[in-house]
Design an enzyme around this catalytic site. Structure first.
Site, short mmCIF file in Angstrom:
data_model
loop_
_atom_site.label_atom_id
_atom_site.label_comp_id
_atom_site.label_asym_id
_atom_site.label_seq_id
_atom_site.Cartn_x
_atom_site.Cartn_y
_atom_site.Cartn_z
CG HIS A 92 104.05 9.94 2.24
ND1 HIS A 92 105.67 8.75 1.87
CD2 HIS A 92 104.20 10.49 3.12
CE1 HIS A 92 106.60 9.35 3.13
NE2 HIS A 92 105.33 10.12 3.00
CB CYS A 163 107.58 3.67 -1.94
SG CYS A 163 108.37 4.67 -0.82
#
Length: 196
Positions: A92, A163
């Protein structure tokens, strides 16, 4: 994630079947972090990743389920092994420059993610060395870069995915494998990169 949780989870027995479905991954939230912490004993770390130049130290879990990615980095292919083929990891980006793979994203945006940066992996028995060879932003749908192609059999690589701040793209980092050694035989500096 607090450091003291890194070392303890390698002894856990895996109670949950890992998921490799990237499409099912949800954004991080306080609730998802709390849920992962509550269920951390159901998951077993298979190793750790350390990138000292950017203060990255995470447990590695099999799969990319929501709990796994809220605990650390997750393997993107079911049968991948450190030091072999394409070792693909997802993590993440909290966009805080500190958590999960956020330091890598921040470094890339600031132009401070140079080729040659060392990536260390351990499976608790050996240390595996990689050097970053490229980093770029890609489409969120471009997951073929995680595939374990024949070309990587002779020249193993590592692939890191996180991301961007919009969630519409990903930072992709590729590194080449440069060798391995036993954990006990590694230097004090290298052993100090991990927490167990």
């Amino acid at each position: 994630m607090a450091t003291n949780h890194l070392s303890s989870q390698r002894k856990n027995k895996q109670k949950k079947k890992p998921s490799f479905n990237m499409k099912a991954v949800q954004p991080v939230s306080p609730q998802s972090l709390a849920n992962a912490y509550q269920h951390r004993r159901d998951y077993r770390a298979v190793g750790q990743i350390a990138i000292r130049d950017h203060n990255v130290l995470l447990n590695i879990y099999r799969g990319v389920g929501n709990v796994e990615l809220n605990l650390g980095a997750g393997t993107m292919n079911q049968y991948q092994r450190m030091g072999e083929g394409n070792y693909a990891l997802a993590g993440h980006n909290m966009d805080d420059g500190r958590s999960f793979f956020s330091p890598l994203y921040t470094a890339k945006v600031r132009g401070n993610l140079p080729n040659g940066t060392t990536i260390l992996l351990t499976d608790y028995k050996k240390v595996y060395y990689y050097k970053i060879t490229s980093s770029r932003f890609i489409s969120v749908y471009n997951l073929r870069l995680a595939w374990n192609n024949k070309e990587f059999k002779k020249k193993p690589v590592i692939s890191l995915f996180t991301c961007d701040w919009t969630g519409q793209g990903r930072l992709f980092i590729r590194g080449k494998y440069t060798g391995s050694e036993s954990y006990k035989g590694a230097s004090k500096y290298v052993r100090g990169s991990f927490d167990f």
